[in-house]
Scaffold this active site. Structure first.
Site, PDB file in Angstrom:
ATOM      1  N   LYS A   8     -57.104 -34.084  11.713  1.00 37.72           N
ATOM      2  CA  LYS A   8     -58.134 -34.424  10.721  1.00 37.72           C
ATOM      3  C   LYS A   8     -57.820 -35.748  10.024  1.00 37.72           C
ATOM      4  O   LYS A   8     -58.705 -36.568   9.821  1.00 37.72           O
ATOM      5  CB  LYS A   8     -58.252 -33.323   9.644  1.00 37.72           C
ATOM      6  N   ARG A  83     -62.544 -25.553   2.830  1.00 35.47           N
ATOM      7  CA  ARG A  83     -61.662 -24.666   3.587  1.00 35.47           C
ATOM      8  C   ARG A  83     -61.965 -23.203   3.299  1.00 35.47           C
ATOM      9  O   ARG A  83     -61.339 -22.327   3.887  1.00 35.47           O
ATOM     10  CB  ARG A  83     -60.199 -24.954   3.223  1.00 35.47           C
ATOM     11  N   ARG A 122     -44.141 -32.899  13.859  1.00 37.21           N
ATOM     12  CA  ARG A 122     -44.395 -33.642  12.621  1.00 37.21           C
ATOM     13  C   ARG A 122     -43.322 -33.290  11.590  1.00 37.21           C
ATOM     14  O   ARG A 122     -42.886 -34.136  10.821  1.00 37.21           O
ATOM     15  CB  ARG A 122     -45.785 -33.264  12.098  1.00 37.21           C
ATOM     16  N   ARG A 128     -42.428 -33.019   6.134  1.00 37.31           N
ATOM     17  CA  ARG A 128     -43.374 -32.413   5.184  1.00 37.31           C
ATOM     18  C   ARG A 128     -42.913 -31.008   4.832  1.00 37.31           C
ATOM     19  O   ARG A 128     -42.583 -30.233   5.721  1.00 37.31           O
ATOM     20  CB  ARG A 128     -44.772 -32.375   5.818  1.00 37.31           C
ATOM     21  N   ARG A 139     -49.962 -21.115   7.527  1.00 36.21           N
ATOM     22  CA  ARG A 139     -51.116 -22.023   7.436  1.00 36.21           C
ATOM     23  C   ARG A 139     -52.129 -21.739   8.544  1.00 36.21           C
ATOM     24  O   ARG A 139     -53.338 -21.788   8.320  1.00 36.21           O
ATOM     25  CB  ARG A 139     -50.647 -23.481   7.495  1.00 36.21           C
TER      26      ARG A 139
HETATM   27  P1  AMP Z   1     -53.746 -30.891   4.822  1.00 37.73           P
HETATM   28  O1  AMP Z   1     -53.047 -32.153   4.494  1.00 37.73           O
HETATM   29  O2  AMP Z   1     -55.218 -31.051   4.956  1.00 37.73           O
HETATM   30  O3  AMP Z   1     -53.128 -30.178   6.004  1.00 37.73           O
HETATM   31  O4  AMP Z   1     -53.534 -29.919   3.547  1.00 37.73           O
HETATM   32  C1  AMP Z   1     -52.228 -29.541   3.146  1.00 37.73           C
HETATM   33  C2  AMP Z   1     -52.301 -28.376   2.172  1.00 37.73           C
HETATM   34  O5  AMP Z   1     -53.065 -28.747   1.029  1.00 37.73           O
HETATM   35  C3  AMP Z   1     -52.971 -27.107   2.681  1.00 37.73           C
HETATM   36  O6  AMP Z   1     -52.092 -26.294   3.435  1.00 37.73           O
HETATM   37  C4  AMP Z   1     -53.368 -26.441   1.371  1.00 37.73           C
HETATM   38  O7  AMP Z   1     -52.246 -25.876   0.730  1.00 37.73           O
HETATM   39  C5  AMP Z   1     -53.802 -27.639   0.544  1.00 37.73           C
HETATM   40  N1  AMP Z   1     -55.250 -27.937   0.726  1.00 37.73           N
HETATM   41  C6  AMP Z   1     -55.796 -29.011   1.373  1.00 37.73           C
HETATM   42  N2  AMP Z   1     -57.135 -28.966   1.350  1.00 37.73           N
HETATM   43  C7  AMP Z   1     -57.455 -27.840   0.660  1.00 37.73           C
HETATM   44  C8  AMP Z   1     -58.682 -27.218   0.302  1.00 37.73           C
HETATM   45  N3  AMP Z   1     -59.887 -27.744   0.631  1.00 37.73           N
HETATM   46  N4  AMP Z   1     -58.621 -26.059  -0.406  1.00 37.73           N
HETATM   47  C9  AMP Z   1     -57.448 -25.516  -0.765  1.00 37.73           C
HETATM   48  N5  AMP Z   1     -56.260 -26.032  -0.453  1.00 37.73           N
HETATM   49  C10 AMP Z   1     -56.247 -27.186   0.251  1.00 37.73           C
END
Ligand code: AMP
Length: 186
Positions: A8, A83, A122, A128, A139
């Protein structure tokens, strides 16, 4: 949209660059808040480390200013949002109120085996805190439970395009652009 590790972030920046619009990555906004060292940031960091989703209200507060500004400046790619169904419904209400609508919802389709391989890689490269084996599996589970149902929601609204996303990023990007262009032309 797509599960963790589906690309993404990469596809979001490529699209934003191509169309000259903002790339709003909710995970990046959260990581920025987490590094800020505030009490809220500490809670966000802990939630992310466990692989859980941050609360819907907080997400709304966090993205609204960025989205409002970007909408005034020609548009945006939202990466990692919505999400949950609650977020999707809230986004639709907010969009309706300001006469903004989504052109397309892109879903990056990647097999679970490939996702685990990518996320573990990663983890080694970027360190991370949410890319540990335990958090990766949580996740993916959270994605299946909370986010995957949105595919039906967007498919029902006629917005969804599904992209086979295990290829090189540039090839996936070309497919995403082709799908968007055909969607906008239809
Ligand atoms: P990402 O970088 O998109 O993989 O997001 C990393 C983490 O951020 C996720 O595992 C969630 O803990 C949090 N997160 C990101 N986007 C959302 C969202 N729309 N709603 C809730 N938590 C989010």
């Amino acid at each position: 949209m797509g599960p963790p590790g589906s690309g993404k972030g990469t596809q979001g920046s490529l699209l934003a660059e191509r169309y000259g619009i903002a790339h709003i990555a909710v995970g990046d906004l959260l990581r920025r808040e987490a590094y800020a060292g505030t009490e809220l940031g500490r809670q966000i960091a802990e939630t992310m480390r466990r692989g859980e989703l941050v609360g819907d209200d907080l997400i709304g507060e966090l993205i609204t200013p960025a989205v409002t500004k970007a909408a005034e400046n020609g548009g945006f790619v939202l990466d990692g949002f919505p999400r949950t169904l609650t977020q999707a419904v809230a986004a639709r209400q907010a969009a309706d109120l300001s006469n903004v609508d989504a052109d397309v919802v892109v879903w990056l389709d990647v097999s679970p085996q490939e996702l685990i391989a990518r996320l573990s890689g990663r983890s080694a490269e970027q360190g991370r805190s949410d890319d540990t084996a335990e958090t990766i599996s949580r996740r993916l589970q959270v994605y299946e439970e909370a986010t995957r149902p949105l595919l039906d929601y967007y498919s029902g609204r006629g917005l969804l395009v599904t992209i086979a996303a295990e290829k090189d990023a540039e090839l996936v990007h070309a497919d995403v652009v082709a799908a968007i262009e055909s969607k906008l032309a239809s």
